[in-house]
Design an enzyme around this catalytic site. Structure first.
Site, PDB file in Angstrom:
ATOM      1  N   ILE A 174      -5.086   2.212   0.473  1.00  0.00           N
ATOM      2  CA  ILE A 174      -4.895   1.592  -0.908  1.00  0.00           C
ATOM      3  C   ILE A 174      -5.141   0.093  -0.681  1.00  0.00           C
ATOM      4  CG2 ILE A 174      -3.614   1.225  -3.057  1.00  0.00           C
ATOM      5  CD1 ILE A 174      -2.364   4.032  -2.356  1.00  0.00           C
ATOM      6  N   ASP A 175      -4.710  -0.329  -0.049  1.00  0.00           N
ATOM      7  CA  ASP A 175      -4.984  -2.093   0.087  1.00  0.00           C
ATOM      8  C   ASP A 175      -6.444  -2.335   0.110  1.00  0.00           C
ATOM      9  OD1 ASP A 175      -2.409  -3.441   0.389  1.00  0.00           O
ATOM     10  OD2 ASP A 175      -2.135  -2.936   2.517  1.00  0.00           O
ATOM     11  N   VAL A 176      -7.225  -1.589   0.882  1.00  0.00           N
ATOM     12  CA  VAL A 176      -8.544  -2.098   0.852  1.00  0.00           C
ATOM     13  C   VAL A 176      -9.271  -1.864  -0.354  1.00  0.00           C
ATOM     14  CG1 VAL A 176     -10.781  -1.928   2.138  1.00  0.00           C
ATOM     15  CG2 VAL A 176      -8.776  -2.012   3.621  1.00  0.00           C
ATOM     16  N   ASP A 225       0.843  -1.208   0.119  1.00  0.00           N
ATOM     17  CA  ASP A 225       0.125   0.046  -0.143  1.00  0.00           C
ATOM     18  C   ASP A 225       0.923   1.318  -0.051  1.00  0.00           C
ATOM     19  OD1 ASP A 225      -1.363   2.283   1.344  1.00  0.00           O
ATOM     20  OD2 ASP A 225      -2.745   1.012   1.744  1.00  0.00           O
TER      21      ASP A 225
END
Length: 826
Positions: free
Chosen positions: A587-589, A558
Site C-alpha cells: 500500500i505504501d508505494v 502500510d
C-alpha cells in the site's frame, strides 16, 4: 472551492473490466466529464463493481465494428482531451482508433493504453492478460511473504488486484501530467503495461543489495537463512510464527478477542510510546537506546530501541509483557488510547466491517451513493482529492441505461478541436521545483516518481535522524532516487529560516503527516497562501479523507492500513489468523502514486485558476484501491466470500493455480469456461463435470503433462495457461548493468537495473521506471539516492548563505552533512 480540478477535461473511457474503468473513475472523481463507451453487449464485467466504477460517468453504447459507431467515436475524439483503453495491443488500431489515427483526428489528444504486457514484448504481448495471469507471470503468487515461506506454503493465491491498482494509478497520473505538458509537448500516446506497473509497485520485494548487512534482517529472515543453510524443512505452524515476530510489528489479542496490530518500529519514540500507552514505562526505561546509525561493532549493547529489529535477548520479555497488557482492555479502547498517544496501531477489521466503520464513513474514505440498481450503496471513496473540494464527497451514480444521447448531441454540436500539432518531447515536469519533507516509503515515493518526469527534487531531513537506517537507507535506495539531500534542524531558528527560503523557491511541497503535524511545520493552507498562493502541498497520511473523522489524526503505516481495511484478515483467512499481505510496501508505494494523481489534478487547476492548495492521498484510501473489485456493499449484496487464507489457490476451477508435471501454472478461462475445455482434446471429456468436481479433475489431468503442453493447447484462444514466475526470477531475467551504458527502458515488459556503480560501494538491483511509456515525452532513470546531507552546503549556498554562515550552522547543529560515516551502516 467552486472550480473542480478537472471539470474542463473530457475523457472517452473505452476501458473494460478493472484497470481502464478505474482510471476513468479516478478522473471522474476529480471532476472530469467521462463518457463510458460500451459495446452492444454492455460492460464486460457483469458485477456490481461496474456500477461503482461507473459513478460520475455517462454511458454510450457504440458498435465500433460498424461504420456508424466508428464515425460517432471519431467525432467524439475530435472533441475530447483523453482516450482510455485497456485492450490487447493492436485492438484499437484494428478498429481504426489507434494512436496515430487518434492524433490525425485531434492532434492534442492524450491517449492511454493499459495492456497486460508491453506491446513491444514478442513473447507476452498477445496473451489474454487476465489479472491473475499478469500476477502469475510477474511472480505475485510465489514465495508469498516470510510467513508462508516458513510454513512451506507455495504458491498462494490472493484476489487483490494489484496490477490493475498500480496500473490505474500510473495511468491517471500520466494522463494528467501529459495534459499539464500539452501546451509544450502537444498530444501524446502513453502505454502503461500492467505487468510493468506491478513489478514497480512490488519493487521492495525484489530489491537486492550486495552483502546485505546481517543487522537489518528480521527474526523471520534469520530463521529462513538458518533452515536453508542446515537443510531443514520449512514446516512451521501458524501458531509457532509468533516466536519470530518483532514485538513492535505484530498482532496482539485484546480483551474482546479481536486482534490489535502494532507497527511501531524504526521511528524514534514510537516503540516507547507503545510501551507507555500499555502502562509499561518501567520496561521501556530499562531497554537499550542509542544511535541507530552506529556500525554494529560500535554498539554499546546488542540492539537499540530505535532500531529494527528488537534483539534476541529482550524480544520474548517485551512480547510477553505486551500480550498481558493488551488482554486488559477491549480493542476499541486501545484504538482510542493509541491514537491519542500518537502510537501507530489499529484493530483488525474485515473489509465489510471497514465499509461500515464510523471513521471510514465520516472521513469520506467510504461513501454512500443512491444507486438506481442497488439502492443505498456503500462504495470506496476517492483515492486522490484536493482539500476544499466538497464535491469529492458527492457522487453521481453510474448510469444504468444508455444516458448519453442528449449529451452526445450537445458534444457533436461543438466545433472539433483544431489546435495545431506540437512536436515537444521534454519531460512532463521539467523545471518543476519540489521540496520533499517526507520519510519512510509512501511519502518519498512521490518525489522519486516526479523526478523521472523531470522535476527537480530537494529533500530535507532532520540533522538527528528520526528513522533508522533499515527504513531510511535500505528503502531509500529506491524511494529517494533522483533527489538532492539537505539536513536541517527545524527546532533552531536558523533551520526554520532555511526551510522558509526553500519553501519560497518551490512550486510543490510533499509531506507525510496528519493535519496537526502539517500545521506545526508551518504548512497550513493559510500559511502557504501567505508565502505563495500558487504553492501546492502534496500531503498523505494514514487515515485522512476528504472530510475529518475520529481517526483522522491517528498515525499509521502500510500494514496498519491493511489491518484497518480488511486486507490482513482476508489474506490470513479470518479474524483469528490475520497476516500482513505478503508483499512489502503493498500500500505504501501505491499511496505515493495516488498522491501523484492528486498532484496532477492540482497542477491542472493551477494552470487554469492560479490557485495552489493541498493535494491529498491516504494509505487507507489505497487500501480500498487494491481491493477495488470488492469494495462496495448494499442490502442483498452477495457475501464477502472471495478466496482467502493460506490454502487459497484460485477463484473457482476456471481461474486457478494448478500443478503441471513440471511445476505450478495458472489456468484462466473466466469467460468461456466449459467451452475452453472443449477446445482442448486432452480436456474435452471433463467439460460436462459439475463445477464442484471440476477442480479436482483438472488437478489430476493438468498434472500429467508439462506446462508448455498446456500453454500450447490454449494458444490462440481467449483462455491461457501461464507458468508461475517469481519476483526474483523476473528481476534476474530483466537485469541490465548500469556500468554497460544506456539503459533500455523499453526492452520488453520488465526492466531492472543493477546499479554496480552505486556510491554506497555495493551494487543494488532496482526496478527501472518503465511502467509509464510516453511516445514523445522523456522519462529518465533518476540518479542514485544521495548520502543524507550530501547537498547541504550546495543548497544553502543557492539560498544565499555565505560559506562562513553555513559553517556556523553546521557547527551549532542547525544544519548537517551526514548521519553516518558509511552510506549504509553495517
Amino acid at each position: 472551492m467552486t472550480t473542480r480540478p478537472l471539470e474542463h477535461i473530457r475523457v472517452l473511457d473505452f476501458g473494460q473490466y478493472l484497470a481502464g474503468p478505474l482510471v476513468g473513475m479516478m478522473l471522474a472523481d476529480l471532476g472530469a466529464d467521462v463518457i463510458r463507451i460500451d459495446p452492444p453487449s454492455g460492460p464486460r464485467l457483469k458485477e456490481p463493481a461496474t456500477d461503482m466504477l461507473s459513478r460520475g460517468k455517462s454511458a454510450l453504447t457504440l458498435d465500433l465494428k460498424s461504420d456508424d459507431g466508428l464515425a460517432i467515436a471519431r467525432d467524439l475524439v475530435a472533441r475530447a482531451d483523453v482516450v482510455i483503453e485497456n485492450f490487447r495491443p493492436g485492438v484499437m488500431s484494428r478498429l481504426g482508433l489507434g494512436p496515430e489515427e487518434l492524433r490525425r483526428i485531434n492532434p492534442q489528444i492524450i491517449s492511454l493504453s493499459l495492456p497486460g504486457f508491453a506491446s513491444t514484448d514478442p513473447a507476452l504481448a498477445d496473451l489474454p492478460a487476465w489479472e491473475a495471469v499478469i500476477a502469475a507471470r510477474t511472480g505475485q503468487f510465489t514465495d508469498m511473504g516470510l510467513n508462508r515461506r516458513l510454513m512451506g506454503i507455495n504458491p498462494s493465491f490472493t484476489p487483490l488486484t494489484l496490477a490493475s491498482a498500480y496500473g490505474a494509478a500510473f495511468g491517471a497520473m500520466a494522463v494528467q501530467f501529459a495534459l499539464y505538458a500539452r501546451p509544450r509537448n502537444g498530444g501524446d500516446h502513453i502505454e502503461v503495461p500492467l505487468a510493468s506497473a506491478l513489478l514497480e509497485g512490488l519493487v521492495y520485494n525484489c530489491e537486492q543489495i550486495e552483502d546485505y548487512p546481517q543487522r537489518f534482517k528480521s527474526p523471520r529472515e534469520v530463521e529462513l537463512d538458518r533452515r536453508s543453510a542446515e537443510g531443514l524443512p520449512m514446516d512451521l505452524r501458524y501458531e509457532e510464527l509468533s516466536e519470530f515476530l518483532d514485538p513492535f510489528y505484530r498482532t496482539y489479542t485484546c480483551a474482546d478477542g479481536r486482534g490489535f496490530y502494532v507497527v511501531a518500529c524504526s521511528i524514534v519514540n514510537h516503540p516507547r510510546r507503545v510501551l507507555e500507552t500499555l502502562g509499561l514505562k518501567d520496561l521501556a526505561d530499562g531497554l537499550p537506546d542509542f544511535d541507530a546509525y552506529l556500525d554494529q561493532v560500535d554498539w554499546p549493547d546488542t540492539w537499540a530501541l530505535r532500531n529494527y529489529p528488537v534483539g534476541e535477548k529482550d524480544r520474548a520479555r517485551i512480547s510477553d509483557a505486551m500480550k498481558a497488557a493488551f488482554l486488559t482492555k477491549p480493542s476499541h479502547d486501545w484504538e482510542m488510547l493509541f491514537g491519542a498517544a500518537k502510537a501507530p496501531a489499529t484493530a483488525q477489521r474485515s473489509s465489510r466491517e471497514w465499509m461500515h466503520d464510523p471513521h471510514a464513513l465520516a472521513s469520506g474514505l467510504v461513501l454512500e451513493v443512491d444507486d438506481p440498481r442497488h439502492g443505498r450503496m456503500k462504495q470506496m471513496g476517492n483515492v486522490a482529492w484536493l482539500a476544499g473540494d466538497d464535491m469529492a464527497l458527492v457522487k453521481r451514480p453510474g448510469p444504468v441505461e444508455d444516458g448519453a444521447r442528449e449529451q452526445l448531441a450537445k458534444i457533436l454540436a461543438e466545433a472539433p478541436r483544431t489546435a495545431p500539432a506540437v512536436a515537444g518531447s521534454a519531460g512532463w515536469l521539467d523545471g518543476l521545483k519540489v521540496l520533499d519533507l517526507t520519510n519512510v516509503i509512501a511519502g518519498p515515493t512521490i518525489g522519486s516518481t516526479l523526478a523521472r518526469y523531470g522535476a527537480e527534487v530537494t529533500m530535507v531531513q532532520p540533522v538527528s535522524p528520526s528513522v533508522d537506517p533499515w527504513n531510511a537507507v535500505v528503502f531509500g535506495l529506491h524511494a529517494h532516487r533522483g533527489k538532492e539531500s539537505v539536513l536541517l534542524n527545524l527546532r533552531k531558528p536558523t533551520g526554520q529560516d532555511a526551510l522558509r527560503k526553500l519553501i519560497a523557491r518551490s512550486d510543490v511541497i510533499t509531506m507525510n503527516g496528519t493535519d496537526a503535524q502539517r500545521d506545526a511545520l508551518g504548512l497550513s493552507p493559510e500559511q502557504l497562501a501567505t508565502i505563495n498562493p500558487r504553492l501546492i502541498l502534496v500531503q498523505l497520511d494514514a487515515f485522512g479523507g476528504p472530510s475529518r473523522g475520529p481517526k483522522s489524526d491517528h498515525l499509521g503505516y502500510d500494514d496498519l492500513a491493511q489491518a484497518a481495511t480488511g486486507v490482513m484478515v482476508r489474506f490470513g483467512g479470518g479474524m483469528e489468523t490475520p497476516e500482513e499481505h505478503a508483499h512489502f510496501g503493498t500500500i505504501d508505494v501505491l499511496t505515493g502514486y495516488c498522491a501523484c494523481v492528486a498532484l496532477g489534478a492540482a497542477l491542472l487547476r493551477l494552470e487554469r485558476t492560479g490557485e495552489g492548495g493541498i493535494a491529498r492521498a491516504a494509505l487507507a484510501a489505497a487500501g480500498n484501491l487494491i481491493q477495488a473489485q470488492l469494495m462496495y456493499d448494499f442490502d442483498g449484496r452477495a457475501p464477502f466470500d472471495e478466496p482467502s487464507g493460506r490454502e487459497a489457490l484460485g477463484w473457482g476451477p476456471f481461474y486457478h493455480c494448478y500443478r503441471a508435471a513440471d511445476g505450478w501454472m495458472f489456468f484462466a478461462a473466466p469467460t468461456n469456461r466449459q467451452e475452453a475445455l472443449c477446445e482442448v482434446p486432452d480436456l474435452a471429456d471433463l467439460a460436462d463435470l459439475p463445477e464442484d468436481a471440476l477442480a479436482t479433475a483438472l488437478s489430476g489431468r493438468f498434472g500429467t503433462r508439462p506446462t508448455a503442453h498446456w500453454a500450447t493447447a490454449f494458444s490462440g484462444t481467449s483462455s491461457t495457461v501461464m507458468p508461475l514466475g517469481s519476483l526474483h526470477a523476473t528481476r534476474d531475467a530483466a537485469l541490465q548493468l548500469e556500468s554497460v551504458g544506456e539503459i533500455d527502458l523499453d526492452q520488453g515488459t520488465f526492466s531492472v537495473v543493477r546499479h554496480d556503480l552505486h556510491p554506497m560501494g555495493r551494487w543494488c538491483d532496482l526496478v527501472a521506471p518503465n511502467a509509464v511509456r510516453p511516445a514523445k515525452a522523456r522519462v529518465r532513470i533518476p540518479g542514485p539516492m544521495p548520502k543524507y546531507g550530501a547537498h547541504t552546503r550546495k543548497v544553502l549556498e543557492q539560498l544565499g548563505y555565505s560559506t562562513e554562515r553555513i559553517h556556523e550552522m553546521i557547527v551549532n547543529g542547525a544544519a548537517g552533512e551526514s548521519w553516518s560515516e558509511k552510506y549504509l551502516p553495517e
